[in-house]
Motif scaffolding. Structure first.
Motif, mmCIF file in Angstrom:
data_model
loop_
_atom_site.group_PDB
_atom_site.id
_atom_site.type_symbol
_atom_site.label_atom_id
_atom_site.label_comp_id
_atom_site.label_asym_id
_atom_site.label_seq_id
_atom_site.Cartn_x
_atom_site.Cartn_y
_atom_site.Cartn_z
ATOM 1 N N ALA A 149 -25.381 16.233 -47.714
ATOM 2 C CA ALA A 149 -26.323 15.292 -47.117
ATOM 3 C C ALA A 149 -25.880 14.800 -45.743
ATOM 4 O O ALA A 149 -26.687 14.723 -44.810
ATOM 5 C CB ALA A 149 -26.539 14.104 -48.053
ATOM 6 N N VAL A 195 -26.385 17.300 -42.933
ATOM 7 C CA VAL A 195 -27.823 17.520 -42.735
ATOM 8 C C VAL A 195 -28.441 16.317 -42.024
ATOM 9 O O VAL A 195 -29.299 16.474 -41.144
ATOM 10 C CB VAL A 195 -28.531 17.789 -44.078
ATOM 11 C CG1 VAL A 195 -30.045 17.863 -43.894
ATOM 12 C CG2 VAL A 195 -28.025 19.096 -44.691
ATOM 13 N N VAL A 196 -28.010 15.106 -42.377
ATOM 14 C CA VAL A 196 -28.492 13.911 -41.682
ATOM 15 C C VAL A 196 -28.105 13.967 -40.206
ATOM 16 O O VAL A 196 -28.910 13.631 -39.320
ATOM 17 C CB VAL A 196 -27.922 12.639 -42.336
ATOM 18 C CG1 VAL A 196 -28.150 11.423 -41.443
ATOM 19 C CG2 VAL A 196 -28.573 12.398 -43.695
ATOM 20 N N THR A 214 -30.318 16.581 -38.455
ATOM 21 C CA THR A 214 -31.687 16.080 -38.392
ATOM 22 C C THR A 214 -31.822 14.959 -37.368
ATOM 23 O O THR A 214 -32.784 14.909 -36.597
ATOM 24 C CB THR A 214 -32.133 15.579 -39.779
ATOM 25 O OG1 THR A 214 -31.951 16.621 -40.726
ATOM 26 C CG2 THR A 214 -33.587 15.171 -39.765
ATOM 27 N N VAL A 252 -33.820 19.582 -42.605
ATOM 28 C CA VAL A 252 -33.576 19.219 -44.007
ATOM 29 C C VAL A 252 -34.398 20.099 -44.936
ATOM 30 O O VAL A 252 -33.947 20.459 -46.032
ATOM 31 C CB VAL A 252 -33.874 17.723 -44.259
ATOM 32 C CG1 VAL A 252 -35.345 17.393 -44.050
ATOM 33 C CG2 VAL A 252 -33.435 17.319 -45.656
ATOM 34 N N HIS A 283 -31.679 16.043 -51.517
ATOM 35 C CA HIS A 283 -32.843 15.262 -51.081
ATOM 36 C C HIS A 283 -32.621 13.770 -51.325
ATOM 37 O O HIS A 283 -32.893 12.933 -50.459
ATOM 38 C CB HIS A 283 -34.077 15.747 -51.838
ATOM 39 C CG HIS A 283 -35.370 15.384 -51.199
ATOM 40 N ND1 HIS A 283 -36.526 16.101 -51.381
ATOM 41 C CD2 HIS A 283 -35.714 14.352 -50.383
ATOM 42 C CE1 HIS A 283 -37.518 15.542 -50.706
ATOM 43 N NE2 HIS A 283 -37.050 14.467 -50.099
ATOM 44 N N PHE A 338 -29.866 12.427 -48.959
ATOM 45 C CA PHE A 338 -30.402 12.393 -47.593
ATOM 46 C C PHE A 338 -31.286 11.169 -47.397
ATOM 47 O O PHE A 338 -31.109 10.389 -46.450
ATOM 48 C CB PHE A 338 -31.187 13.677 -47.343
ATOM 49 C CG PHE A 338 -31.867 13.753 -46.004
ATOM 50 C CD1 PHE A 338 -31.196 14.249 -44.901
ATOM 51 C CD2 PHE A 338 -33.184 13.335 -45.846
ATOM 52 C CE1 PHE A 338 -31.824 14.321 -43.660
ATOM 53 C CE2 PHE A 338 -33.816 13.407 -44.614
ATOM 54 C CZ PHE A 338 -33.134 13.902 -43.525
ATOM 55 N N ASN A 339 -32.250 10.979 -48.296
ATOM 56 C CA ASN A 339 -33.129 9.818 -48.199
ATOM 57 C C ASN A 339 -32.359 8.511 -48.344
ATOM 58 O O ASN A 339 -32.620 7.537 -47.637
ATOM 59 C CB ASN A 339 -34.221 9.897 -49.266
ATOM 60 C CG ASN A 339 -35.353 10.827 -48.874
ATOM 61 O OD1 ASN A 339 -35.284 11.496 -47.851
ATOM 62 N ND2 ASN A 339 -36.381 10.877 -49.689
#
Length: 355
Positions: free
Chosen positions: A201, A204-205, A208, A310, A331, A334-335
């Motif tokens: 995560a 990826v954050v 992004t 993502v 997911h 990440f959120n």
């Protein structure tokens, strides 16, 4: 004294005298399933589903368009609800028709196309939201007074629709099973897979956020966050339940479990990952509005492109591990990171990237 004549030598048999090989059997080519846009019932196994599905879809879409173009009022609400109801029925029937035709044709994925499934989910969501909103309005309930609670109830309602439509259109006809989506695993292995996904995560954050930081100044638009900061611990908790718990589970069932798995059976891993990523990213641009067309287009473009990193990562880890729990873990983490960062006010420009 005469002896018997010696045996005459056998004539040599050259290659040209070899017997012809048996002809290979002719295998007839498998007929492709008739598409939804071939407007003919000839050769269809479920013509009634096809015809009724298109009739309901066309009439329902027409009523919905008239409702959107009408002014506010009871008649408009009735038109919209009737339109969405008919459109929902039509899309579900078309999905059933498509599933039957593909199964008869022996295609590797015998279910509704992921795009058709997604359209049905959008329309059913609008229908349910309209019905629930009307009931709450009649009861005098105003969820805007508690934004975080309203967000939680909205996300939970959407999740029910997402899972319900997948169950109706994909699982029930036997196109895919929950096991095909990688959901049937012992709890310990599911937790391990989710933790594996969550480990990705942070990078990826970062990627992004980097893409968003380049896009927002370039386009000059930053879409609003679907779960804006509330400034309270209660609001943070409710948003974590909604955005890092309920939403990832439901969305992964649709975009990776159903859509990506379906495409994996027909177009291969790379193409399937890209298609599901584009569908996932574009889905988050639905409902974005602007004062002008150019502003709305800019907001939708940023919202879509910024979510591609993502979306691609979610597809990659799903195909890599073979379990939906891994993509759910990524997911959710990440959120969750974005919600916490947004709540403490460290990175407002990336708050809209919640998946």
């Amino acid at each position: 004294m005469t002896g018997s004549a010696p045996d005459a030598p056998a004539p040599e048999v050259g290659p040209e005298a070899a017997p012809d090989p048996a002809p290979e059997p002719i295998v007839p080519a498998r007929a492709a399933a008739p598409g939804l846009f071939r407007f003919s019932i000839e050769g269809r196994r479920a013509p009634a589903l096809f015809v009724s599905g298109w009739l309901a879809t066309i009439i329902g879409a027409g009523l919905a368009v008239v409702g959107f173009l009408s002014g506010p009022g009871l008649a408009t609400s009735v038109l919209l609800v009737a339109g969405f109801a008919l459109l929902s029925v039509g899309l579900v029937l078309l999905g059933g028709s498509q599933a039957i035709e593909r199964r008869v044709a022996g295609e590797p994925y015998a279910g509704p196309s992921p795009v058709l499934l997604f359209l049905a989910i959008v329309v059913v969501t609008l229908l349910v939201a309209g019905l629930v909103g009307t009931v709450l309005s009649l009861l005098g309930v105003d969820l805007t007074q508690d934004r975080a609670l309203g967000d939680l109830l909205t996300v939970a309602l959407q999740a029910l629709v997402f899972v319900g439509v997948v169950r109706l259109m994909v699982i029930s006809p036997g196109a895919l099973s929950w096991s095909d989506m990688g959901l049937r695993r012992p709890p310990a292995r599911a937790l391990l897979a989710a933790a594996t996904g969550a480990a990705f995560a942070l990078p990826v954050v970062f990627v992004t956020g980097l893409v968003a930081s380049l896009l927002v100044p370039l386009i000059g638009q930053a879409p609003p966050s679907p779960l804006p900061a509330t400034g309270t611990a209660t609001g943070l908790g409710l948003h974590l339940v909604a955005g890092a718990g309920i939403a990832p589970f439901a969305e992964e069932i649709v975009f990776r479990g159903a859509a990506l798995t379906a495409w994996l059976r027909s177009v291969g891993p790379t193409n399937a990952i890209v298609r599901s990523a584009v569908l996932f990213a574009a889905a988050h641009a639905i409902g974005i509005e602007g004062a002008t067309f150019s502003q709305a287009f800019g907001l939708a473009l940023v919202a879509t492109v910024a979510r591609l990193p993502v979306a691609l990562a979610l597809g990659w880890i799903y195909t890599r591990t073979g379990t939906l729990w891994a993509s759910i873990g990524l997911h959710a983490a990440f959120n969750g990171l974005l919600i916490v960062v947004s709540e403490i006010g460290l990175s407002a420009p990336t708050a809209f990237l919640l998946g």
